[in-house]
Enzyme design. Structure first.
Site, PDB file in Angstrom:
ATOM      1  CD  GLU A 142      -3.360  -0.658  -0.367  1.00 21.67           C
ATOM      2  OE1 GLU A 142      -2.925   0.205  -0.564  1.00 21.67           O
ATOM      3  OE2 GLU A 142      -3.937  -1.676  -0.855  1.00 21.67           O
TER       4      GLU A 142
HETATM    5  C1  LIG Z   1       3.274  -9.458   0.527  1.00 16.79           C
HETATM    6  C2  LIG Z   1       3.117  -8.574  -0.976  1.00 16.79           C
HETATM    7  C3  LIG Z   1       2.225  -8.450  -0.739  1.00 16.79           C
HETATM    8  C4  LIG Z   1       1.518  -7.747  -1.745  1.00 16.79           C
HETATM    9  N1  LIG Z   1       0.175  -7.578  -2.204  1.00 16.79           N
HETATM   10  C5  LIG Z   1      -0.335  -6.690  -3.042  1.00 16.79           C
HETATM   11  C6  LIG Z   1      -1.727  -6.265  -3.678  1.00 16.79           C
HETATM   12  O1  LIG Z   1      -2.677  -7.632  -2.831  1.00 16.79           O
HETATM   13  N2  LIG Z   1      -2.201  -5.502  -4.895  1.00 16.79           N
HETATM   14  C7  LIG Z   1      -1.017  -5.338  -4.931  1.00 16.79           C
HETATM   15  O2  LIG Z   1      -1.339  -4.541  -6.361  1.00 16.79           O
HETATM   16  N3  LIG Z   1       0.483  -5.034  -4.838  1.00 16.79           N
HETATM   17  C8  LIG Z   1       0.881  -6.047  -4.100  1.00 16.79           C
HETATM   18  N4  LIG Z   1       1.669  -5.692  -3.326  1.00 16.79           N
HETATM   19  C9  LIG Z   1       2.716  -5.056  -4.524  1.00 16.79           C
HETATM   20  C10 LIG Z   1       3.071  -3.608  -3.301  1.00 16.79           C
HETATM   21  O3  LIG Z   1       2.215  -2.797  -3.259  1.00 16.79           O
HETATM   22  C11 LIG Z   1       4.617  -3.655  -3.593  1.00 16.79           C
HETATM   23  O4  LIG Z   1       5.624  -4.184  -3.441  1.00 16.79           O
HETATM   24  C12 LIG Z   1       5.278  -1.243  -3.374  1.00 16.79           C
HETATM   25  O5  LIG Z   1       4.544  -0.800  -3.565  1.00 16.79           O
HETATM   26  C13 LIG Z   1       6.679  -1.604  -3.499  1.00 16.79           C
HETATM   27  O6  LIG Z   1       6.892  -1.738  -5.181  1.00 16.79           O
HETATM   28  P1  LIG Z   1       7.973  -2.157  -5.408  1.00 16.79           P
HETATM   29  O7  LIG Z   1       7.705  -3.296  -5.007  1.00 16.79           O
HETATM   30  O8  LIG Z   1       7.808  -2.338  -6.804  1.00 16.79           O
HETATM   31  O9  LIG Z   1       9.269  -1.331  -5.009  1.00 16.79           O
HETATM   32  P2  LIG Z   1       9.938   0.190  -5.778  1.00 16.79           P
HETATM   33  O10 LIG Z   1       8.206   0.621  -6.263  1.00 16.79           O
HETATM   34  O11 LIG Z   1      10.656  -0.595  -6.677  1.00 16.79           O
HETATM   35  O12 LIG Z   1      10.424   0.287  -4.456  1.00 16.79           O
HETATM   36  C14 LIG Z   1      12.136   0.433  -4.294  1.00 16.79           C
HETATM   37  C15 LIG Z   1      11.969   1.293  -3.469  1.00 16.79           C
HETATM   38  O13 LIG Z   1      12.274   2.124  -4.267  1.00 16.79           O
HETATM   39  C16 LIG Z   1      11.611   3.389  -3.193  1.00 16.79           C
HETATM   40  N5  LIG Z   1      10.843   3.806  -4.631  1.00 16.79           N
HETATM   41  C17 LIG Z   1      10.799   3.951  -5.503  1.00 16.79           C
HETATM   42  N6  LIG Z   1       9.907   4.340  -5.683  1.00 16.79           N
HETATM   43  C18 LIG Z   1      10.425   6.202  -5.036  1.00 16.79           C
HETATM   44  C19 LIG Z   1       9.695   7.468  -5.464  1.00 16.79           C
HETATM   45  N7  LIG Z   1       9.350   7.951  -6.389  1.00 16.79           N
HETATM   46  N8  LIG Z   1      10.347   8.437  -4.476  1.00 16.79           N
HETATM   47  C20 LIG Z   1      10.781   7.505  -3.209  1.00 16.79           C
HETATM   48  N9  LIG Z   1      11.627   6.243  -3.502  1.00 16.79           N
HETATM   49  C21 LIG Z   1      10.779   5.379  -4.206  1.00 16.79           C
HETATM   50  C22 LIG Z   1      10.402   2.455  -2.282  1.00 16.79           C
HETATM   51  O14 LIG Z   1       9.976   3.384  -1.202  1.00 16.79           O
HETATM   52  C23 LIG Z   1      11.539   1.131  -2.178  1.00 16.79           C
HETATM   53  O15 LIG Z   1      12.145   1.629  -0.694  1.00 16.79           O
HETATM   54  C24 LIG Z   1       1.905  -6.751  -2.444  1.00 16.79           C
HETATM   55  C25 LIG Z   1       3.622  -6.909  -2.194  1.00 16.79           C
HETATM   56  C26 LIG Z   1       3.978  -7.498  -1.396  1.00 16.79           C
HETATM   57  C27 LIG Z   1       5.180  -8.285  -0.794  1.00 16.79           C
END
Ligand SMILES: Cc1cc2nc3c(=O)[nH]c(=O)nc-3n(C[C@H](O)[C@H](O)[C@H](O)COP(=O)(O)OP(=O)(O)OC[C@H]3O[C@@H](n4cnc5c(N)ncnc54)[C@H](O)[C@@H]3O)c2cc1C
Lengths: 249, 596
Positions: free
Chosen positions: B439
């Site tokens: 989220e």
């Molecule tokens: C167990 C689990 C359940 C989940 N359930 C769902 C679900 O039901 N539905 C769904 O759609 N998704 C789901 N997710 C996905 C989750 O919402 C994302 O993993 C999360 O939003 C982060 O995206 P990412 O993993 O691609 O990380 P990234 O976006 O690649 O982020 C990596 C790092 O970079 C930082 N970062 C990225 N962009 C920025 C920015 N613009 N400014 C500052 N910092 C930044 C982040 O804070 C983080 O520290 C789930 C994930 C997990 C692990």
């Protein structure tokens, strides 16, 4: 057929009670209270009988402080139809409970009275029996099964030697044992509906009966702390200790 | 693991005395929400949490959800528990009455959800997502969609999911690639979604997926994304289930925690194309998502509170029974329970104070959310909407970060046994770890706080809230209680720190957004620390009045002790955090990528 169930408000059985510093009783201030588990089983039984079509109305009665309304609401949320609170701040002991219930029963005319076999706070195990005696009705205590068949009920009781089956004529008083049933979880919609079910409040002193306590509590104290256990190597050692140290075999 | 007992007394304190249940009962449609109803609902919900959900937390962790020939099998007991949950009508807690829900306000629903989350986070994610889908359809669904889906979702007969994330689209959802091809009144969806919580399972007969996807002619970026409803089984007009839709679970992730919650890779349209229905209008998908996200982020913030509470209870129980060492200054040989050691007391105090402050903040946001929706006065609705919007990134960011810290402290209290799985302390830490990520990560919450929430209105809501905090100071100053005096001094300082840092952020955002971004997380934390301190000080004032009237001395004396600890150990962090915010950006920005 109308059923009357009595319910008692007691300390939540999941809570470890504390004794008041002056030893006058258990400290009830701000302790979580709940419906007595045996009473809960009684309510559950009445509801099951209603669901099976043998019972048409379930009246629940509680005796005590205004807060007992909460306990009645729990019973109503489980599925009872209406509640009666006999309000008093006197400590009600088994005989008083039996007398009050007798007075309510005279008005309500139920065909069956179900009460818990005992309350987990004072563990008296007397009210149901006394009530049956005062009413001059048949009684069956510690029941684990009940089936109503016309003008009588088939009962199973748990006794030391096994199961005792008997038939008692209605109207009658029965008291519930643990294995009678497993009470349901109250559902959220039923909690909401229970709010609208009627609770009649009757002041105990308008009933014209003497409910003053007959027993006096002299002192309440913690049971002695249990000593630490010992681990034994094998059964032989256990037998040896039972024979020679505990001298029980 | 120790048995979970819902902290009913503190919950009631926060909603009835601190936040004000009577304000919520006064809202239209909330007349039934009285103190006795709340206590009946909490009583039953806590029973369900302790007796049904909590006992499954361990087996859920150990066995996890399993993928067997394309079907997900939940851990033993989960299916029965879900059946009980549904039979109890709990899924409809805050659902609308016209669809079979009980329509309870957030201020009442939140504590109930906290109990369930404490008992079993992995289980609770399923109903939480269902309720997200319910919000979305209530807000934007067609009348037919609402009539078909909402009663079944409200009952919990079907469950819901949110499909945002793709391998290249996580925090940045504008990178979504899943395609939606128009086809007479419906769409065919093709693409892969990852990390989909409860995306496939055996708890319910149907699963309603909400999917972000692009229409072929849509513009690039944020604007081109639409929201689609894709049921696992197609649904006839009368609600009967038909053919299996072309959406399949390819695999489950192996993860640090919440093992019982299946995290799925979902393939859409590998065969004939998954049939999807547009929700709302084309190209407005992200906008809808953001509206729903408010509620979802609040819910995740609450998970932080819930796990902190559970970890605190676990640590307290352990500290009371673990015997080790002698008390300082003691002359006898007697070994004592570790709760007697000052450092263990400090850890427990920190856990307790954080948890209570977080709870107060999260429930305050819930009340504001209720008022923003139900208040009869337009101005009040708007004012509360601005307040919730502002508080949400703080609740989500701060409560989850603290949740992880509290769970970690919980492990520490256990010593070596905390690191060993048997006690359950380790599971809480592992489970808590996801809450700062999904989220929207803490970084994304902080970006939301400084960008969307603060800069856009030049800090109007923030300064109004600071003003409200300040108005408490005279009352605190007038109180004779020594602990309240401590809280007064600490809060006065924190308010200065907070307003200085807030001014700096508002002033700097337009000229040097990178500098603000570099310190936005400490800034978010500063807000959490200060807002928590404000609520704890208010709690102390209320407790002082009750104590003077000799009401429940044990509870209120503990509340004052907790507020004092907060004022002396947690609130002073505000000065440090403000210093970092105002002066720390350049050291971050100065790093070249090569220096890492
Ligand atoms: C167990 C689990 C359940 C989940 N359930 C769902 C679900 O039901 N539905 C769904 O759609 N998704 C789901 N997710 C996905 C989750 O919402 C994302 O993993 C999360 O939003 C982060 O995206 P990412 O993993 O691609 O990380 P990234 O976006 O690649 O982020 C990596 C790092 O970079 C930082 N970062 C990225 N962009 C920025 C920015 N613009 N400014 C500052 N910092 C930044 C982040 O804070 C983080 O520290 C789930 C994930 C997990 C692990």
């Amino acid at each position: 057929m109308k059923v009357l169930v009595a319910v008692k408000r007691v300390v939540d059985p999941n809570i470890k009670v504390r004794i008041k510093a002056d030893g006058s009783g258990v400290d009830l201030a701000n302790v979580k209270m709940a419906i007595n588990p045996f009473c809960e089983i009684a309510v559950e039984q009445a509801i099951r009988m209603k669901e099976a079509g043998t019972v048409s109305e379930i009246v629940v009665v509680s005796i005590g402080l205004p807060q007992c309304q909460e306990t009645l609401r729990t019973a109503l949320a489980m599925g009872a139809d209406r509640g009666i609170l006999v309000e008093t701040d006197v400590e009600v002991q088994p005989l008083a409970v039996a007398k009050v219930l007798k007075a309510i029963i005279a008005k309500e005319n139920p065909a069956l009275v179900i009460v818990g076999k005992q309350a987990v706070d004072d563990d008296c195990n007397q009210s149901g029996q006394m009530l049956a005696a005062l009413l001059g009705w048949p009684q069956a205590a510690f029941i684990s099964k009940i089936e109503v068949a016309g003008d009588h009920a088939d009962i199973t009781r748990e006794v030391d030697g096994g199961l005792e089956k008997l038939a008692i004529k209605l109207p009658a008083v029965v008291t519930t044992d643990l294995r009678l049933n497993e009470p349901r979880y109250v559902t959220l919609p039923n909690i909401m509906k229970a709010k609208k079910k009627p609770i009649e409040v009757i002041k105990a002193d308008t009933l014209g009966i003497d409910i003053a306590p007959r027993l006096k509590t002299l002192k309440v104290e913690e049971p002695p702390k249990r000593g630490a256990g010992v681990k034994l190597a094998d059964v032989a050692e256990l037998v040896n200790k039972l024979k020679n140290e505990a001298k029980v075999i | 693991m120790s048995t979970y007992r819902a902290p009913l007394r503190d919950m009631r304190f926060v909603i009835e005395e601190l936040v004000g249940l009577q304000d919520i009962s006064a809202l239209p449609g909330c007349a039934a929400v009285t103190s006795d109803l709340v206590s009946a609902v909490f009583g039953e919900a806590s029973k369900f949490a302790s007796q049904v959900l909590a006992p499954l937390n361990r087996v859920g962790d150990e066995q996890g959800a399993q993928l067997i020939e394309g079907e997900v099998r939940t851990p033993p007991g989960f299916k029965q528990a879900y059946e009980q949950f549904v039979a109890g009508g709990w899924n409809g807690l805050s659902g609308e009455a016209c669809y079979g829900g009980q329509g309870l306000p957030n201020l009442v629903a939140m504590p109930v959800q906290e109990m369930w989350n404490s008992a079993n986070l992995a289980f609770c994610l399923c109903p939480m997502l269902t309720s997200g889908v319910m919000d979305a359809l209530t807000l934007t669904g067609t009348p037919e969609q609402r009539a078909t889906y909402l009663p079944r979702l409200t009952a919990g007969e079907w469950t819901g999911t949110m499909n945002l994330t793709e391998p290249q689209a996580g925090s940045d959802l504008s990178a979504v690639r899943t395609r939606a091809v128009r086809e007479s009144g419906q769409y065919r969806i093709h693409g892969t979604k990852i990390f989909i919580t409860w995306g496939e399972h055996d708890l319910a007969r149907n699963i309603v997926h909400l999917v972000l996807a692009r229409t072929p002619d849509a513009p690039q970026g944020v604007k081109g994304i639409s929201l689609f409803l894709v049921p696992k089984f197609l649904v006839a007009a009368d609600g009967a289930l038909g053919a299996r839709n072309d959406v399949h679970c390819l695999s489950l992730e192996h993860k640090l925690g919440i093992h019982a919650s299946p995290t799925c890779v979902l393939a859409y349209g590998e065969h004939e194309g998954a049939i999807g229905y547009l929700v709302g209008e084309e190209s407005r998908g992200l906008e809808y998502m953001f509206i729903m996200m408010n509620q979802a982020r609040l819910a995740v913030g609450l998970e932080g509170v819930a796990l902190a509470e559970r970890a605190y209870q676990q640590a307290r129980a352990y500290a009371q029974t673990r015997v080790q060492g002698r008390a300082i200054g003691q002359t006898s040989e007697e070994r004592v329970a570790i709760i007697r050691h000052p450092d263990v007391k400090r850890m427990l105090a920190s856990m307790k104070a954080h948890t209570e402050a977080m709870r107060a903040l999260a429930y305050s946001a819930a009340a504001a959310l209720d008022k923003s929706r139900r208040h009869p006065d337009d101005g009040e609705r708007k004012r509360n909407q601005a307040l919730v919007d502002f508080l949400i990134p703080i609740v989500k960011g701060w409560c989850t970060e603290c949740g992880v810290e509290v769970a970690s402290t919980g492990v520490q209290v256990h010593g070596g046994r905390g690191y060993i799985e048997d006690t359950g302390a380790a599971q809480l830490l592992r489970d808590a770890r996801i809450t700062t990520i999904y989220e929207g990560t803490t970084g994304i919450q902080a970006a939301d706080l400084v960008g969307r929430k603060l800069a856009r209105e030049r800090g109007a809501t923030a300064h109004a809230l600071i003003g409200e905090m300040r108005s408490l100071l005279p009352q605190l100053a007038g109180c004779a209680n020594a602990a309240v005096a401590v809280a007064h001094a600490a809060l006065a300082q924190a308010i200065e720190d907070l307003s200085a840092a807030t001014r700096w952020v508002v002033d700097t955002q337009s000229s040097d957004p990178a500098a603000v971004a570099a310190v936005s997380v400490p800034f978010l934390r500063l807000w959490g620390v200060a807002a928590g301190g404000w609520l704890m000080a208010r709690a102390a004032l209320i407790a002082d009045v009750r104590l003077n009237a000799d009401v429940e001395p044990e509870f209120y004396a503990a509340k004052i002790a907790t507020a004092r600890y907060y004022a002396e150990h947690i609130l002073p962090q505000s000065s440090l955090l403000a210093k970092i915010v105002v002066g720390g950006a350049q050291s971050v920005l100065a790093f070249s990528e090569q220096q890492f």
